[in-house]
Design a protein around this motif. Structure first.
Motif, PDB file in Angstrom:
ATOM      1  N   ALA A   1       3.276  -1.409  -5.550  1.00 10.56           N
ATOM      2  CA  ALA A   1       3.893  -0.085  -5.578  1.00 10.56           C
ATOM      3  C   ALA A   1       3.881   0.512  -4.175  1.00 10.56           C
ATOM      4  CB  ALA A   1       3.155   0.835  -6.551  1.00 10.56           C
ATOM      5  N   PRO A   2       4.896   1.296  -3.816  1.00  9.62           N
ATOM      6  CA  PRO A   2       4.918   1.898  -2.485  1.00  9.62           C
ATOM      7  C   PRO A   2       3.859   2.982  -2.353  1.00  9.62           C
ATOM      8  CG  PRO A   2       6.736   2.740  -3.796  1.00  9.62           C
ATOM      9  CD  PRO A   2       6.078   1.659  -4.610  1.00  9.62           C
ATOM     10  N   CYS A   3       3.326   3.134  -1.159  1.00  5.86           N
ATOM     11  CA  CYS A   3       2.401   4.217  -0.859  1.00  5.86           C
ATOM     12  C   CYS A   3       2.938   4.990   0.344  1.00  5.86           C
ATOM     13  CB  CYS A   3       0.993   3.688  -0.588  1.00  5.86           C
ATOM     14  SG  CYS A   3       0.824   2.762   0.965  1.00  5.86           S
ATOM     15  N   GLY A   4       2.231   6.029   0.742  1.00  4.46           N
ATOM     16  CA  GLY A   4       2.725   6.863   1.835  1.00  4.46           C
ATOM     17  C   GLY A   4       2.949   6.108   3.119  1.00  4.46           C
ATOM     18  N   THR A   5       2.107   5.129   3.419  1.00  5.47           N
ATOM     19  CA  THR A   5       2.237   4.385   4.670  1.00  5.47           C
ATOM     20  C   THR A   5       3.490   3.526   4.697  1.00  5.47           C
ATOM     21  OG1 THR A   5      -0.165   4.406   4.951  1.00  5.47           O
ATOM     22  CG2 THR A   5       1.042   2.773   6.229  1.00  5.47           C
ATOM     23  N   ASP A   6       4.021   3.165   3.543  1.00  5.70           N
ATOM     24  CA  ASP A   6       5.281   2.411   3.531  1.00  5.70           C
ATOM     25  C   ASP A   6       6.406   3.228   4.163  1.00  5.70           C
ATOM     26  OD1 ASP A   6       4.988  -0.272   2.112  1.00  5.70           O
ATOM     27  OD2 ASP A   6       4.005   1.059   0.683  1.00  5.70           O
ATOM     28  N   ALA A   7       6.406   4.537   3.955  1.00  3.76           N
ATOM     29  CA  ALA A   7       7.436   5.379   4.570  1.00  3.76           C
ATOM     30  C   ALA A   7       7.311   5.349   6.086  1.00  3.76           C
ATOM     31  CB  ALA A   7       7.315   6.809   4.051  1.00  3.76           C
ATOM     32  N   THR A   8       6.070   5.346   6.575  1.00  2.00           N
ATOM     33  CA  THR A   8       5.819   5.294   8.014  1.00  2.00           C
ATOM     34  C   THR A   8       6.262   3.956   8.592  1.00  2.00           C
ATOM     35  OG1 THR A   8       3.885   6.694   7.632  1.00  2.00           O
ATOM     36  CG2 THR A   8       4.055   5.617   9.778  1.00  2.00           C
ATOM     37  N   ALA A   9       5.852   2.879   7.942  1.00  2.00           N
ATOM     38  CA  ALA A   9       6.195   1.537   8.424  1.00  2.00           C
ATOM     39  C   ALA A   9       7.699   1.314   8.404  1.00  2.00           C
ATOM     40  CB  ALA A   9       5.491   0.483   7.569  1.00  2.00           C
ATOM     41  N   PHE A  10       8.339   1.727   7.333  1.00  2.00           N
ATOM     42  CA  PHE A  10       9.784   1.552   7.228  1.00  2.00           C
ATOM     43  C   PHE A  10      10.514   2.288   8.343  1.00  2.00           C
ATOM     44  CE2 PHE A  10      13.696   3.608   5.501  1.00  2.00           C
ATOM     45  CZ  PHE A  10      14.534   2.503   5.593  1.00  2.00           C
ATOM     46  N   GLY A  11      10.138   3.538   8.612  1.00  2.00           N
ATOM     47  CA  GLY A  11      10.814   4.302   9.655  1.00  2.00           C
ATOM     48  C   GLY A  11      10.724   3.635  11.011  1.00  2.00           C
ATOM     49  N   ALA A  12       9.535   3.145  11.349  1.00  2.00           N
ATOM     50  CA  ALA A  12       9.347   2.511  12.657  1.00  2.00           C
ATOM     51  C   ALA A  12      10.046   1.158  12.730  1.00  2.00           C
ATOM     52  CB  ALA A  12       7.855   2.356  12.945  1.00  2.00           C
TER      53      ALA A  12
ATOM     54  N   THR B   1      11.491  -8.128   8.232  1.00  2.00           N
ATOM     55  CA  THR B   1      12.927  -7.837   8.157  1.00  2.00           C
ATOM     56  C   THR B   1      13.373  -7.721   6.701  1.00  2.00           C
ATOM     57  OG1 THR B   1      13.611 -10.176   8.273  1.00  2.00           O
ATOM     58  CG2 THR B   1      13.332  -9.019  10.354  1.00  2.00           C
ATOM     59  N   ASP B   2      12.842  -8.584   5.829  1.00  2.00           N
ATOM     60  CA  ASP B   2      13.171  -8.489   4.405  1.00  2.00           C
ATOM     61  C   ASP B   2      12.655  -7.173   3.812  1.00  2.00           C
ATOM     62  OD1 ASP B   2      14.335 -10.989   4.564  1.00  2.00           O
ATOM     63  OD2 ASP B   2      12.642 -12.043   3.646  1.00  2.00           O
ATOM     64  N   TYR B   3      11.492  -6.773   4.249  1.00  2.00           N
ATOM     65  CA  TYR B   3      10.888  -5.508   3.795  1.00  2.00           C
ATOM     66  C   TYR B   3      11.772  -4.326   4.157  1.00  2.00           C
ATOM     67  CZ  TYR B   3       7.391  -1.675   4.170  1.00  2.00           C
ATOM     68  OH  TYR B   3       6.707  -0.487   4.091  1.00  2.00           O
ATOM     69  N   VAL B   4      12.264  -4.279   5.398  1.00  2.00           N
ATOM     70  CA  VAL B   4      13.151  -3.186   5.806  1.00  2.00           C
ATOM     71  C   VAL B   4      14.423  -3.202   4.966  1.00  2.00           C
ATOM     72  CG1 VAL B   4      14.583  -2.291   7.691  1.00  2.00           C
ATOM     73  CG2 VAL B   4      12.221  -2.979   8.127  1.00  2.00           C
ATOM     74  N   ASP B   5      14.983  -4.370   4.728  1.00  4.31           N
ATOM     75  CA  ASP B   5      16.181  -4.462   3.889  1.00  4.31           C
ATOM     76  C   ASP B   5      15.919  -3.903   2.488  1.00  4.31           C
ATOM     77  OD1 ASP B   5      17.480  -5.664   5.988  1.00  4.31           O
ATOM     78  OD2 ASP B   5      17.475  -7.682   5.129  1.00  4.31           O
ATOM     79  N   ARG B   6      14.772  -4.260   1.905  1.00  9.42           N
ATOM     80  CA  ARG B   6      14.442  -3.775   0.560  1.00  9.42           C
ATOM     81  C   ARG B   6      14.254  -2.265   0.540  1.00  9.42           C
ATOM     82  NH1 ARG B   6      10.798  -8.057   0.616  1.00  9.42           N
ATOM     83  NH2 ARG B   6       9.013  -6.631   0.814  1.00  9.42           N
ATOM     84  N   MET B   7      13.518  -1.759   1.529  1.00 11.05           N
ATOM     85  CA  MET B   7      13.262  -0.322   1.578  1.00 11.05           C
ATOM     86  C   MET B   7      14.552   0.457   1.810  1.00 11.05           C
ATOM     87  SD  MET B   7       9.928   0.488   1.180  1.00 11.05           S
ATOM     88  CE  MET B   7       9.590   1.955   2.154  1.00 11.05           C
ATOM     89  N   MET B   8      15.423  -0.073   2.663  1.00  9.42           N
ATOM     90  CA  MET B   8      16.697   0.598   2.927  1.00  9.42           C
ATOM     91  C   MET B   8      17.522   0.669   1.640  1.00  9.42           C
ATOM     92  SD  MET B   8      18.283   2.072   5.516  1.00  9.42           S
ATOM     93  CE  MET B   8      17.739   1.304   7.057  1.00  9.42           C
TER      94      MET B   8
END
Length: 242
Positions: free
Chosen positions: A184-195, A219-226
């Motif tokens: 499950a996503p947590c607050g730090t995922d928002a930070t990591a995704f932005g950077a 790179t796959d993580y950014v694609d998923r989060m986007m």
């Protein structure tokens, strides 16, 4: 209705600033209705973006905005996590914001070609006789802060090597999980995704981006989060994959 003040889309991203992206994604995670307005840093109570206005209360800085959301709306961004995992998530967030972020700043602002292509256009609306001076002053101030961060004291290859060590740590932490700390996503995922999205946007060419692309799980993580948080945005990596 919460009003979020940020820079807006640009540089191949739904939001130029990694810190505004962090707050916007956290608002989405919390399921809170908000509207977004463009602003410049001097408008903020702390001279930086993002800031929000919520029922006439202004809150500046992404970390304090998160605390405001948690306190006022009772949303726990780290609800699935143990106390130890919460501590680890906080440590990763500090690494991203105080190390990886500055590598991104160096790639955008200190590199002459990227500065001319991107941040220099922040000043296009200034009076013509002041425009170049404003650009020079802004780039100088950012380069000075980059120096003070510590990364700017090293040779270009050395600062990238240090940044990649932090990216390696993120890659190891992510592993084959969908999110940094688990399922499950947590607050730090928002930070990591932005950077990470800020580094990986194809708008800029940099050694930092090229080396980050070697971490396939990032790179796959950014694609998923986007896709999850900005489904209507035409993210170049998604288009290329299609």
């Amino acid at each position: 209705m919460i009003t979020l003040y940020g820079f807006g889309p640009g540089f191949g991203l739904p939001e130029i600033s990694p810190f505004v992206t962090k707050t916007e994604v956290q608002l989405k995670m919390a399921g809170l209705a908000y509207r977004k307005e463009k602003a410049m840093p001097p408008a903020s109570p702390k001279g930086q973006l993002p800031y929000i206005v919520d029922d006439a209360e202004s809150v500046a800085d992404s970390t304090f905005i998160r605390a405001h959301i948690e306190g006022k709306y009772g949303f726990d961004f780290d609800a699935p996590l143990s106390l130890q995992a919460r501590a680890q998530a906080w440590a990763f967030e500090r690494m991203i914001e105080h190390h990886v972020y500055w590598a991104l700043v160096g790639a955008r602002w200190v590199d002459g070609e990227n500065f001319a292509k991107g941040p220099s256009h922040f000043f296009d609306g200034a009076p013509e006789h002041m425009r170049e001076r404003l650009r020079e002053d802004a780039q100088f101030r950012v380069a000075e802060n980059y120096l003070l961060s510590g990364l700017g004291r090293h040779a270009p290859d050395e600062d990238i090597d240090l940044a990649v060590r932090s990216l390696f740590a993120l890659s190891v932490q992510l592993g084959d999980k969908p999110y940094l700390m688990g399922d499950a996503p947590c607050g730090t995922d928002a930070t990591a995704f932005g950077a990470l999205a800020g580094i990986l946007t194809p708008f800029f060419t940099s050694q930092l981006r090229e080396r980050t692309e070697h971490f396939q799980n990032l790179t796959d993580y950014v694609d998923r989060m986007m896709l999850q948080y900005y489904p209507d945005f035409a993210w170049a990596s998604q288009q290329q994959a299609a």
